[in-house]
Motif scaffolding. Structure first.
Motif, PDB file in Angstrom:
ATOM      1  N   LEU A   3       0.854  -1.188   0.000  1.00 10.28           N
ATOM      2  CA  LEU A   3       0.000   0.000   0.000  1.00 10.28           C
ATOM      3  C   LEU A   3       0.891   1.239   0.000  1.00 10.28           C
ATOM      4  CD1 LEU A   3      -3.007   1.080   0.436  1.00 10.28           C
ATOM      5  CD2 LEU A   3      -2.327   1.322   2.833  1.00 10.28           C
ATOM      6  N   LEU A  21      -0.885   3.070  10.185  1.00  7.49           N
ATOM      7  CA  LEU A  21      -1.494   2.006   9.367  1.00  7.49           C
ATOM      8  C   LEU A  21      -0.596   0.776   9.333  1.00  7.49           C
ATOM      9  CD1 LEU A  21      -3.051   3.434   6.103  1.00  7.49           C
ATOM     10  CD2 LEU A  21      -4.165   2.136   7.916  1.00  7.49           C
ATOM     11  N   LEU A 124      -3.464   4.965  -0.716  1.00  7.22           N
ATOM     12  CA  LEU A 124      -4.344   5.671   0.198  1.00  7.22           C
ATOM     13  C   LEU A 124      -3.871   7.111   0.201  1.00  7.22           C
ATOM     14  CD1 LEU A 124      -5.605   4.530   3.573  1.00  7.22           C
ATOM     15  CD2 LEU A 124      -4.299   6.641   3.522  1.00  7.22           C
ATOM     16  N   VAL A 152      -7.818   3.267  -2.637  1.00  7.39           N
ATOM     17  CA  VAL A 152      -8.781   2.530  -1.815  1.00  7.39           C
ATOM     18  C   VAL A 152      -9.492   3.408  -0.793  1.00  7.39           C
ATOM     19  CG1 VAL A 152      -7.934   0.182  -2.077  1.00  7.39           C
ATOM     20  CG2 VAL A 152      -6.883   1.660  -0.367  1.00  7.39           C
ATOM     21  N   ARG A 153      -8.798   4.362  -0.231  1.00  9.33           N
ATOM     22  CA  ARG A 153      -9.421   5.225   0.771  1.00  9.33           C
ATOM     23  C   ARG A 153      -8.751   6.592   0.741  1.00  9.33           C
ATOM     24  NH1 ARG A 153     -12.606   1.871   1.028  1.00  9.33           N
ATOM     25  NH2 ARG A 153     -13.829   1.060   2.759  1.00  9.33           N
ATOM     26  N   VAL A 221      -9.027  -0.956   4.432  1.00 12.26           N
ATOM     27  CA  VAL A 221      -7.996  -1.209   3.410  1.00 12.26           C
ATOM     28  C   VAL A 221      -7.886  -2.717   3.163  1.00 12.26           C
ATOM     29  CG1 VAL A 221      -5.514  -1.127   2.974  1.00 12.26           C
ATOM     30  CG2 VAL A 221      -6.684   0.900   3.833  1.00 12.26           C
ATOM     31  N   GLU A 222      -7.882  -3.485   4.239  1.00 19.14           N
ATOM     32  CA  GLU A 222      -7.765  -4.944   4.111  1.00 19.14           C
ATOM     33  C   GLU A 222      -8.940  -5.530   3.340  1.00 19.14           C
ATOM     34  OE1 GLU A 222      -6.930  -6.331   8.118  1.00 19.14           O
ATOM     35  OE2 GLU A 222      -5.057  -7.212   7.358  1.00 19.14           O
ATOM     36  N   SER A 224     -10.751  -3.983   1.115  1.00 21.46           N
ATOM     37  CA  SER A 224     -10.655  -3.580  -0.298  1.00 21.46           C
ATOM     38  C   SER A 224      -9.648  -4.424  -1.063  1.00 21.46           C
ATOM     39  CB  SER A 224     -10.225  -2.122  -0.415  1.00 21.46           C
ATOM     40  OG  SER A 224     -11.146  -1.307   0.219  1.00 21.46           O
TER      41      SER A 224
END
Lengths: 226, 245
Positions: A3, A21, A124, A152-153, A221-222, A224
Motif C-alpha cells: 500500500l 497504518l 491511500l 482505496v481510501r 484497506v484490508e 478492499s
C-alpha cells in the motif's frame, strides 16, 4: 499487500498515517521519502543503502520498535547514490517475506512520488480539510490514475474531533471528486505525542478515538484488497 | 515486413545514425544496432523509452514512418542496424518509464557538499546529528562507518563546538577514504578500490576536495596559532573592572 500512502502536498500528516497504518496492518513501513525522511530512524543500513546496492532489503528492516520499518537515510549524498528504480523490486521482496508493506510516499508529482505508486497494489491518499490541501490531493489522485494504481481510501487527517462522527456535504463532495470513500482521523495531541516519540498511537492509548479510527481505516484497506 | 532506410554521418569521431522504419501494416519492430557501443538519446538521464542496450523496440503503424536516431563512437558500417518484426503486445510500464515521464527526483550533484557519488557518500554519508546519535547508540562506532576509521574524541569530550567537530570528522573520513585508495597494492585491488569509491569521477572529486582541505588546514593552523598567541597575551581584569563598575 503493498500500500502506498500518498499526499499531494507535505505537512498533511502522511507519515503519521503511514506509520499507524503499518502498525495496524502488521506491515513493514518503508520510508521512501528519499530527500526528506520523516519516519523514525535508527542505526544500521537504510533505504539509501539498499537502493545503492550496499545492503539487501532484509538487512535494512529494523524490527526493534513497535513497527518494523526500513528507514530512509537522511543525507543528500546517500539520496544521490541511490538508484530510485530499485525501489520497486525492494518493496516487492519485502512484501514476499513479510506479507505487507506500507510505503510512506514523498509528496509531489515527480518520479519519487510515482515509483512507490507503481510498486504498490493500491494507494491511500492523505489530505486535510483545507482548500490548498484538497487541490493537491486531486493532483496526486491523477498521478495514481495515470499509473493505474487504484485508490482505496482517502484519509482526511486532523479533523476537528467534534466533527468526527458527522458526515458533511463537503466530505461527500470530496469522496466524489477523488473517487474513494473518505475516512476521518481526528486532530489529537495523543497522535502528535505518539509520532514525536516514534510510536504508533495505539502504544500510547489503545482506546483513543484516533486508535479506533486507524483500526477501522486498516480494516477497510484490508477488505478492499481482499 | 518492415523496411529500413538509413543515413550515417561521421563527425569528430562520432557516428550519428538516423534510421527510418516503415511497414505495410501495424507491427512491433525490433531494431538492433550493428555499431557498438550505442549512445541512445536520453530523457532525464535515462535511455529514452524503447531503448535497451543496442536494441530499440517500438510500434510502427502502416503508412507511418518511425524515425530512430542514435550515436556511436564506432566507425560507420552499412547497414548500421537490423530490423525484425513481432506482433504488437501490451506494453508494461517499467520504473524507468516513470522517471522519464515525471523527472528524476534525485538531488542534483550541486546539492551534495563534495560532489555526489558513492565515494563521497563513504566520506559524507551522515549528518553530524545522526552520526552523534549513532555513536551514543553504538558501543563501537568505527564498525558501522563504511570505509573509514573511528572518529577522534567526541565533541562532548573535547568541548569543541559541534560544527567544528563535524568538520574534523568529515576530514578524517576523507583522509581514510584516500588511504584506502593508496593502499591497494595490486592492479585488481586498485580497480576494486576505485569501484568501491564510486568510479574515477568520484576519485578525482575526492582528490580535489583533499587539495582544498590542505589549503584550509594551512589557513587554520596559522589562524589558530595567531589566536592562541593573542589569547595568551590577554587577561581580562575582572576584579579591576568590578571596582570601576
Amino acid at each position: 499487500m503493498i500500500l502506498a500512502v500518498t499526499a499531494g502536498k507535505g505537512g498533511v500528516g502522511k507519515s503519521t498515517v503511514a506509520y499507524n497504518l503499518a502498525s495496524e496492518l502488521d506491515a513493514v513501513a518503508v520510508d521512501a521519502d528519499l530527500g526528506m525522511a520523516d519516519l523514525p530512524s535508527g542505526r544500521g543500513p537504510d533505504l539509501h543503502d539498499v537502493l545503492a546496492d550496499r545492503a539487501s532489503p532484509f538487512e535494512a528492516v529494523q524490527d526493534v520498535g513497535a513497527v518494523s520499518m526500513i528507514p530512509c537515510g537522511r543525507s543528500l549524498a546517500g539520496a544521490r547514490a541511490a538508484e530510485p528504480t530499485a525501489l520497486v523490486e525492494t518493496v516487492e521482496a519485502v512484501a514476499r517475506r513479510y506479507g505487507s508493506v506500507v510505503i510512506d510516499t514523498p509528496a509531489g508529482m515527480r518520479s519519487d512520488a510515482g515509483l512507490p505508486l507503481l510498486a504498490a497494489e493500491a494507494c491511500l491518499l492523505v489530505t486535510r480539510p483545507t482548500r490548498p490541501a484538497v487541490a493537491d490531493a486531486v493532483r496526486a489522485r491523477e498521478l495514481a490514475r495515470v499509473l493505474d494504481t487504484p485508490l482505496v481510501r482517502v484519509a482526511l487527517n486532523r479533523v476537528d474531533p467534534e466533527r468526527i462522527g458527522t458526515q458533511t456535504e463537503r466530505q461527500r463532495r470530496l469522496a466524489g471528486a477523488l473517487g474513494a470513500p473518505v475516512h476521518k482521523v481526528p486532530d489529537s495531541e495523543t497522535v502528535a505525542q505518539a509520532q514525536r516519540s516514534g510510536q504508533p498511537v495505539r502504544a500510547l492509548d489503545d482506546s483513543a478515538t484516533a486508535t479506533e479510527q486507524f483500526e477501522s481505516l486498516a480494516a477497510a484497506v484490508e477488505r478492499s484488497l481482499g | 515486413m518492415a523496411t529500413l532506410e538509413w543515413t550515417c554521418e561521421r563527425i569528430d569521431g562520432v557516428t550519428l545514425v538516423e534510421l527510418t522504419v516503415t511497414s505495410e501494416r501495424a507491427t512491433r519492430v525490433r531494431v538492433e544496432s550493428t555499431l557498438r557501443p550505442v549512445w541512445p538519446p536520453r530523457r532525464q538521464g535515462r535511455p529514452a523509452a524503447g531503448w535497451d542496450g543496442p536494441v530499440f523496440e517500438a510500434e510502427v503503424d502502416e503508412d507511418e514512418r518511425l524515425v530512430v536516431g542514435y550515436a556511436s563512437p564506432a566507425e560507420r558500417v552499412d547497414p548500421p542496424a537490423e530490423v525484425t518484426t513481432r506482433p504488437p503486445e501490451e506494453e508494461e510500464v517499467d520504473p524507468a518509464d516513470v522517471i522519464r515521464a515525471l523527472g528524476d527526483g534525485t538531488p542534483p550533484r550541486d546539492a551534495v557538499p563534495t560532489g555526489g557519488t558513492s565515494a563521497e557518500s563513504a566520506v559524507q554519508t551522515d549528518t553530524p546529528e545522526r552520526e552523534s546519535a549513532r555513536q551514543e547508540a553504538d558501543p563501537d562506532p568505527s564498525a558501522t562507518q563504511r570505509g573509514s576509521v573511528g572518529p577522534g574524541p567526541s565533541a562532548a569530550a573535547t568541548g569543541v563546538p559541534p560544527a567544528i567537530e563535524a568538520y574534523f570528522e568529515g576530514l578524517e573520513r576523507r583522509i581514510a577514504a584516500a588511504e584506502e585508495l593508496t593502499e591497494s597494492g595490486t592492479v585488481d585491488g586498485a580497480r576494486e578500490a576505485v569501484r568501491t569509491a564510486g568510479g574515477m569521477g568520484a576519485v578525482e572529486g575526492l582528490d580535489r576536495q583533499l587539495r582544498a582541505d590542505r589549503r584550509h588546514l594551512d589557513h587554520l593552523v596559522s589562524r589558530t596559532e595567531r589566536l592562541a598567541g593573542r589569547l595568551d597575551a590577554v587577561d581580562v581584569p575582572v576584579e579591576r573592572l568590578e571596582r570601576v563598575a
